[in-house]
Scaffold this active site. Sequence first.
Site, mmCIF file in Angstrom:
data_model
loop_
_atom_site.group_PDB
_atom_site.id
_atom_site.type_symbol
_atom_site.label_atom_id
_atom_site.label_comp_id
_atom_site.label_asym_id
_atom_site.label_seq_id
_atom_site.Cartn_x
_atom_site.Cartn_y
_atom_site.Cartn_z
ATOM 1 C CG ASN A 1 34.051 2.778 -2.572
ATOM 2 O OD1 ASN A 1 34.104 1.753 -3.231
ATOM 3 N ND2 ASN A 1 33.925 2.782 -1.257
ATOM 4 C CB CYS B 1 31.287 8.634 -3.719
ATOM 5 S SG CYS B 1 31.136 9.196 -2.029
ATOM 6 C CD GLU C 1 27.382 7.139 -5.346
ATOM 7 O OE1 GLU C 1 28.576 6.868 -5.119
ATOM 8 O OE2 GLU C 1 26.519 7.143 -4.462
ATOM 9 C CB CYS D 1 27.146 11.163 0.140
ATOM 10 S SG CYS D 1 28.350 11.882 -0.999
ATOM 11 C CB CYS E 1 27.373 11.765 -4.946
ATOM 12 S SG CYS E 1 29.032 11.096 -4.678
#
Length: 137
Positions: free
Chosen positions: A45, A56, A58, A90, A93
């Site tokens: 992140n 983020c 991901e 989240c 993502c």
Amino acid sequence: MEGCPPGDLLEAAKRVAGNAYAPYSGFRVASAVRAESGRIYAGVNVENSSYGLTVCAERVAVFSAVTNGERAIREVLVYALDSEEPVFPCGACLQVLSEFSPEGDTIVYAYSPRSGRCERASLRELLPRAFRLGHRI
Ligand code: THU
């Protein structure tokens, strides 16, 4: 262990985890994704003083995979350094992941190195009715 991520994904996330840039939340996250080619891409992140610009881990990992020519993601690991609880991606993502997992069969692993706990779910379970464009121009 049942529900735990494969060792190579774990190693890839662990390698970059110390680079997570999270001075505002103090919540450092790394991610590693296995693409269709079998190659693994990692991300962390990256926060910003203008908080909403934060990205983020991901998404950083997925965008790195796409940058390198990948178009499908098979597995995703979320490696949350500062959490006792494993955390799943989240909603933003999940939507980004669904773009590269048309069937929703991508496996998502959540892992906490602090507690050693892990969980696993399919993308379809986490985002069962993902938005898709009904047509392309
Ligand atoms: N974050 C991630 O990188 N991945 C997740 O799955 C959850 C949240 C980041 C965003 C922000 O930098 C910090 O964690 C706290 O929300």
